[in-house]
Each structure stands twice: as structure tokens, then as C-alpha cells.
Design an enzyme around this catalytic site. Structure first.
Site, mmCIF file in Angstrom:
data_model
loop_
_atom_site.group_PDB
_atom_site.id
_atom_site.type_symbol
_atom_site.label_atom_id
_atom_site.label_comp_id
_atom_site.label_asym_id
_atom_site.label_seq_id
_atom_site.Cartn_x
_atom_site.Cartn_y
_atom_site.Cartn_z
ATOM 1 N N GLU A 1 -15.560 2.069 4.032
ATOM 2 C CA GLU A 1 -14.653 1.573 4.945
ATOM 3 C C GLU A 1 -14.222 2.542 5.853
ATOM 4 O O GLU A 1 -13.880 2.748 7.289
ATOM 5 C CB GLU A 1 -12.888 1.035 3.968
ATOM 6 C CG GLU A 1 -13.046 -0.076 3.183
ATOM 7 C CD GLU A 1 -13.500 0.452 1.044
ATOM 8 O OE1 GLU A 1 -13.340 -0.736 0.846
ATOM 9 O OE2 GLU A 1 -13.867 1.231 1.551
ATOM 10 N N MET B 1 -18.743 26.175 10.890
ATOM 11 C CA MET B 1 -17.750 26.576 11.611
ATOM 12 C C MET B 1 -17.763 27.764 10.733
ATOM 13 O O MET B 1 -16.729 28.393 10.777
ATOM 14 C CB MET B 1 -17.321 26.142 12.060
ATOM 15 C CG MET B 1 -16.340 26.479 13.487
ATOM 16 S SD MET B 1 -16.909 27.685 14.233
ATOM 17 C CE MET B 1 -17.241 26.295 15.672
ATOM 18 N N PHE C 1 -2.204 -5.744 -8.906
ATOM 19 C CA PHE C 1 -3.978 -4.698 -8.748
ATOM 20 C C PHE C 1 -3.806 -4.474 -7.357
ATOM 21 O O PHE C 1 -3.954 -5.571 -6.722
ATOM 22 C CB PHE C 1 -4.111 -5.934 -9.435
ATOM 23 C CG PHE C 1 -5.391 -5.476 -9.626
ATOM 24 C CD1 PHE C 1 -6.260 -4.079 -10.090
ATOM 25 C CD2 PHE C 1 -7.002 -5.774 -8.675
ATOM 26 C CE1 PHE C 1 -7.519 -3.586 -10.444
ATOM 27 C CE2 PHE C 1 -8.064 -5.501 -8.705
ATOM 28 C CZ PHE C 1 -8.367 -4.709 -9.478
ATOM 29 N N GLN C 2 -4.332 -3.291 -6.795
ATOM 30 C CA GLN C 2 -4.981 -3.089 -5.749
ATOM 31 C C GLN C 2 -3.553 -2.987 -4.549
ATOM 32 O O GLN C 2 -3.959 -2.907 -3.302
ATOM 33 C CB GLN C 2 -6.039 -3.640 -6.349
ATOM 34 C CG GLN C 2 -7.188 -3.136 -6.452
ATOM 35 C CD GLN C 2 -8.894 -3.685 -5.675
ATOM 36 O OE1 GLN C 2 -8.247 -4.552 -4.968
ATOM 37 N NE2 GLN C 2 -9.865 -3.291 -5.699
ATOM 38 N N LYS D 1 -2.034 -11.745 1.178
ATOM 39 C CA LYS D 1 -3.597 -12.681 0.719
ATOM 40 C C LYS D 1 -2.633 -14.184 0.921
ATOM 41 O O LYS D 1 -3.934 -14.881 1.259
ATOM 42 C CB LYS D 1 -3.960 -12.527 -0.721
ATOM 43 C CG LYS D 1 -5.020 -13.765 -0.789
ATOM 44 C CD LYS D 1 -5.596 -13.300 -2.934
ATOM 45 C CE LYS D 1 -7.079 -13.853 -2.439
ATOM 46 N NZ LYS D 1 -7.533 -13.425 -4.206
#
Length: 608
Positions: A60, A488, A122-123, A172
Site C-alpha cells: 500500500e 548520507m 477485525f482490521q 463497508k
């Protein structure tokens, strides 16, 4: 008479996808998951009809950076999708990157059903709350009837005023719910209280003209706001009309032709010496769409300390935040410059003469001669600068993305980019940005050459996006400047931490990048000498498909010049020694170094 719009019964997911299409969205970068499946189901149907394409990334974060690169390359709003919970949190770094650099994006996340919000389902993650500090605005769609309006508002907010990312969190069940859908067309939303100032105050523009008219040592300091506004033409007109040299920030690269005689390149921590000396000695600093960032200013109270300041920016919060200007102008950079040019026309022969800055330009050209950017040529290894210089020679007009570190600064020094052809994470400094950003730029502009310059450490942050390149045949060229270090970090550890190289050596377990590319079905090339370099770059550019070059370079090369932390811009280290034909009485610095310029010590940067 406006056309009569007939409502039709559709799902919330259809309304969102249809609204995106109405706002000109042709590509979405994303990764599906349970909570966002209602939107993906409608996206599946929309893709079958044509006009919109989903690019399945491998992580993602890659989706967010790809949408960001798409936006930077085109000026359009980039769009990415992710599901709830870990999918949404994986976007956070990309959202923060876009927010810091003022990039227009609309981020759509799935969320658990409305009844489950707040139950630790959940999630479930409160992505709205998590991202509040790093978005321009955000929404949770709690009523499906608001979907079309929210999408229209999100695009307007993301792209107007100072651009930025806008989040839309879609539960959802909202995506599944049916309702009577009436589309909201682009440009029809009105947001009370949100009216970005576009036109600058005429009195302030007149005051700016007066200062420019009287200045003998003016300097244009141009930032990313000039790119966002598309003001490169107006900047060129102003620079040539008043004969003013131009320096840009990392974000402002490309806003002014870097091959122009008035161009000084980038200023700041790793800017050119002549840009940094110029900002230290100018009597008028004209800041256009920049924000006096700490990497630009060095020690702030000594930054342009002899200069009066004109600051033009569309965000009133930036004007006076770090440096109080004598003439603040809030407005769209392009529009303000158009009005300033119109004022110059009305003034006629009162515009300053080109000779007014000749002495100043001669002084700058002396610095340019004495302190040039140098491409090192080592007997036993290829320098990183040689690789970038060869790229600039063979592909001068390409769109370049970079990751973050030494390779980014060398690229900024040696590439001369046109508008929007420099794509790099500036404010947040996000490693892993370069490859997915290049992916987004190439999807947006399939006929343009897009090259990602990365480091061996940065590249490993998002190397999985090679899978996306292979999946869609996205013809991005990748050049890894491989010195076996977090470059760096190593340079800072050498300079400021007693050469204690803690956890910065990447050589142990370094993958074979050529074989890695081949594992994805991508052409890979490994080079380690300057003799191989021109042919490898030519092969890469000629190949019809993505290519990865692993360029093994000098391991301990440092990026100079450099303004050390807490020092002023005139106190650079790593400047080349001046070679002059005439005899000059040497000046000795308190550090023991001998200086022949009678200006600044080349060893410690102290003003003599």
C-alpha cells in the site's frame, strides 16, 4: 437551462467510482482487502466498460507514492485505494510525504461497517484520527447520500489553494447500501469559509515593484509553489526583465531553466556554493512559493541577513512563519507574477535598467568560476557523480524520480530539469519513494522517458514494486547508485560522530540486484567501471521495457558542498580549492588553513 438529472438507484460503491470518473480519474493505485471489497466490485465493472484502470501495487505504501508521482508529473489529483486496518496504516508514510510537499491526492480507505466502528472489530483502525495531522482534510462517509458531494469536495480541496492530500474513509456497509444517486459534477461545490486567496493585494505588489526597482543585488528564491502554480514562464519573464539571478529549492527544481545564464541551481545544505554565497550577500530576496525550510536556510538568523524580503505564497500560514518579510503577498504565485508584470508594463521606462545588476552578476560569476560543481574521477573506481552526469548527458529531458540521501543531492546538483520533470520527496525525506513514484509518473505519461535514481539502501525499502512494473509492463528505468552504505548517514557519522558507523553499512546480505530484477522478468545490468557506463545507459534507454542498472561506485564518496548543522549558508565545507593565475597575498584562517579568495575559508567555511 441546466440539464435535468434523473436519480437512479445504485450502491455507494458505484457512486464513488462514478464520481471519480466524473472528476477525470483514469488510474487508481491500490491493494484490495475485506472492508474495501464493495468498492473493488464496482471498480471491476467500471474497468470492464473502459475509461479507468486499477494498478495493483505490491504494498500500500507503493500505492500512495505512485499516486503522488502521478500528481507531481501531471499536476492532476492522484488517487489511491487501501483497505481498513493495516492496509490503511501502510498508506501513512505516503500521505505524510504528500502533505509535506503539498501534493494533491485523494486517498480512499475501506472501513469496518458503521455499527462496528469503535468496537475494535477485525482490521478496524481509526485512520481518520491517525491521519488528521498529515492531511489537508478528511471525511468518514456515514450517510451514503453524501458520497458524490464528498468526492467533489475532496477533489476541490486537494487541488485548490495550497494543494494537499484528502482522505475519504468508506465503511463497508456504505459501499454496499443502495440509494437514489444524483451525481455532483466537478466545480459545482461551494464550501463556505474555504476561499483561498488567489489575487495578491495591489498595494503589496506595488511595494514589491518598488523594492525590485531599487535593488542592486536581488535574488529570486523559488520553491515548489511555483511548480504547483505552473509559474515558470512568469518567473523567466521577471528574471530577464530585472536581470535577477535565480536559485531554487529541492522542490522548486525545474521552475526556472537550469541552463539559463541567470540560473544558480539549488541552494541550501547541499546547494551550489554560488547560490549559497548569493543568498548570504543579496540585498533583496524575492521568495516565490517557498517556505524558508531549515535545509535551505541553515542558521536562520543569518539567512539573507543583509536583505529585505518579498514573500509570495498562497498559504498565509507560511508568510512570516520563519522569516518576517518586508513585503508579504498572499496569493497564487502565477497570478501575483502576472499582476506584477502588468504593473511593470504600466511603469514603462521606470523599470530598472539591465546594467543595474551587472556588478552583482559579475560577482556571482566569479563565485561560479571559483567554486564549480566537480565530477570526481578516481583511478580505481567510478564516482556516483559520473553516473548521474552520464544520465544527464544521454537523457536530458527525462522525468527523474529519486529516493533520499546522497544520490538525491548529487542528482539535484547535476541534473537540469524542466517543469515537473524532477520528482523527489523533499520535506519528509522518504526512502523507498523513488520506484513507486516513477511508476506513477510513467503510468500518467506513457510516452515520456521516466528514470528512477535510487540508492542501494533506499531501493530495498520498496523493491517489491518491481512486481508491479513486470505485471503491467511499466517501462521505468532504474539506476541504483550502489556504495554499500546508507550513504548520507555514513557521511554524517564520519563528519559529526567520530567515524562511528553504527548500523549504516548495507553490504552484509546485499542482494544481487541484477538477479533480483531478472527474478521479476526485468532486464538487469551490473557495472563497476566508467568504461562500462556509457554503453550501459544507452542499452537501458534503448530497451523496450523496464531495466535496472546496479552501478557500483566509490564507497566513501561524500556529497559536497555541505552546510553543517547550525552554520550559515556561507559556511560550507568541502569547497574546491581556488586556482588563480595571479599572485594573491594569502589570508590565514584561525583553523590554520590558508585561503586565497579573501572571502571564506575553504576548510571550515568561516568568513574572513
Amino acid at each position: 437551462m441546466a440539464p435535468i438529472v434523473v436519480a437512479r438507484r445504485v450502491t455507494g460503491g458505484f457512486a464513488l467510482i462514478d464520481s471519480l470518473k466524473r472528476h477525470g480519474v483514469e488510474h487508481i493505485f491500490g491493494y484490495p482487502g475485506g472492508a474495501i471489497l464493495p468498492l473493488y466490485d464496482e471498480l471491476y465493472k467500471a474497468e470492464a466498460l473502459g475509461g479507468i484502470q486499477h494498478i495493483l501495487v505490491r504494498h500500500e505504501q507503493g500505492a500512495a507514492h505512485a499516486a503522488d508521482g502521478y500528481a507531481r508529473a501531471t499536476g492532476k489529483v492522484g488517487v489511491c485505494f487501501a483497505t481498513s486496518g493495516p492496509g490503511a496504516t501502510n498508506l501513512v508514510t505516503g500521505i505524510a510525504t504528500a502533505q509535506m510537499d503539498s501534493i494533491p491526492m485523494v486517498i480512499v480507505t475501506g472501513q469496518v461497517s458503521r455499527a462496528a466502528i469503535g468496537t475494535d472489530a477485525f482490521q478496524e483502525t481509526d485512520i481518520y484520527g491517525i491521519t488528521l495531522p498529515i492531511v489537508k482534510h478528511s471525511y468518514v462517509v456515514r450517510d451514503v447520500k453524501d458520497m458524490a458531494r464528498i468526492v467533489a469536495e475532496a477533489f476541490y480541496i486537494a487541488s485548490s489553494g495550497r494543494p494537499g492530500p484528502v482522505l475519504i474513509d468508506v465503511p463497508k456497509d456504505v459501499g454496499l447500501e443502495e440509494f437514489e444517486y444524483v451525481p455532483v459534477e466537478p466545480g459545482t461545490v461551494k464550501l463556505p469559509g474555504y476561499r483561498p486567496t488567489v489575487k495578491g493585494n495591489p498595494r503589496q505588489i506595488n511595494a514589491a515593484w518598488e523594492l525590485m526597482q531599487n535593488s542592486r543585488r536581488p535574488l529570486l528564491y523559488v520553491g515548489g509553489g511555483a511548480i504547483a502554480a505552473g509559474a515558470h514562464h512568469e518567473i523567466k519573464q521577471i528574471a530577464e526583465l530585472f536581470n535577477i539571478p535565480v536559485t531554487t529549492t529541492l522542490m522548486g527544481k525545474g521552475a526556472f531553466d537550469e541552463n539559463h545564464p541567470l540560473a544558480l541551481g539549488m541552494l541550501g545544505m547541499h546547494g551550489t556554493a554560488y547560490a549559497n554565497f548569493s543568498v548570504s550577500e543579496c540585498d533583496l530576496l524575492i521568495c516565490i512559493g517557498a517556505r524558508f525550510d531549515d535545509r535551505v536556510t541553515g542558521k536562520l538568523d543569518e539567512f539573507a541577513s543583509r536583505a529585505q524580503v518579498i514573500h509570495i505564497d498562497i498559504d498565509p500560514a507560511e508568510v512570516g512563519k520563519n522569516r518576517v518579510p518586508e513585503v508579504p503577498i498572499v496569493g497564487d504565485v502565477k497570478q501575483v507574477l502576472i499582476d506584477l508584470l502588468a504593473l511593470c508594463q504600466t511603469k514603462g521606462d521606470r523599470v530598472c535598467t539591465p546594467n543595474q545588476t551587472q556588478e552583482w552578476l559579475h560577482r556571482i560569476n566569479t563565485w561560479r568560476r571559483d567554486y564549480p560543481l566537480v565530477v570526481p574521477h578516481h583511478a580505481d573506481s567510478m564516482s556516483p557523480q559520473e553516473v548521474i552526469f552520464e544520465l544527464a548527458t544521454q537523457a536530458p529531458d527525462a522525468y527523474y524520480t529519486t529516493d533520499v540521501g546522497q544520490h538525491q543531492m548529487w542528482s539535484a546538483q547535476f541534473l537540469k530539469n524542466g517543469p515537473r520533470r524532477w520528482i523527489s520527496s523533499a520535506g519528509l525525506g522518504t526512502m523507498g519513494y523513488g520506484l513507486p513514484a516513477a511508476m506513477g509518473a510513467k503510468v500518467a505519461l506513457p510516452t515520456e522517458e521516466v528514470i528512477c535514481i535510487s540508492g542501494d539502501a533506499s531501493f530495498q525499502m520498496n523493491l517489491q514494486e518491481l512486481g508491479t512494473l513486470a505485471h503491467y509492463g511499466i517501462n521505468v528505468k532504474i539506476v541504483i547508485i550502489n556504495n554499500g552504505w546508507q550513504g548520507m548517514v555514513r557521511q554524517w557519522q564520519q563528519a559529526f560522530y567520530g567515524e562511528r558507523y553504527s548500523s549504516s553499512n548495507m553490504e552484509p546480505a546485499m542482494p544481487n540486484f541484477e538477479m533480483l530484477a531478472q527474478a521479476y522478468g526485468i532486464k538487469g545490468i551490473t557495472i563497476s567501471s566508467r568504461e562500462e557506463l556509457p554503453e550501459a545507459i544507452a542499452q537501458m534507454l534503448a530497451h523496450n521495457g523496464p531495466v535496472l542498472i546496479d552501478a557500483h561506485v566509490t564507497r566513501d564518496e561524500n556529497c559536497y558542498p555541505m552546510v553543517a548543522p547550525g552554520k550559515s549558508n556561507s559556511q560550507m565545507i568541502g569547497l574546491p580549492e581556488i586556482v588563480k593565475s595571479e599572485q594573491v597575498e594569502p589570508v590565514y584562517c584561525s583553523c590554520g588553513a590558508k585561503n586565497l579568495s579573501n572571502n571564506f575559508c575553504p576548510e571550515c567555511g568561516t568568513k574572513l
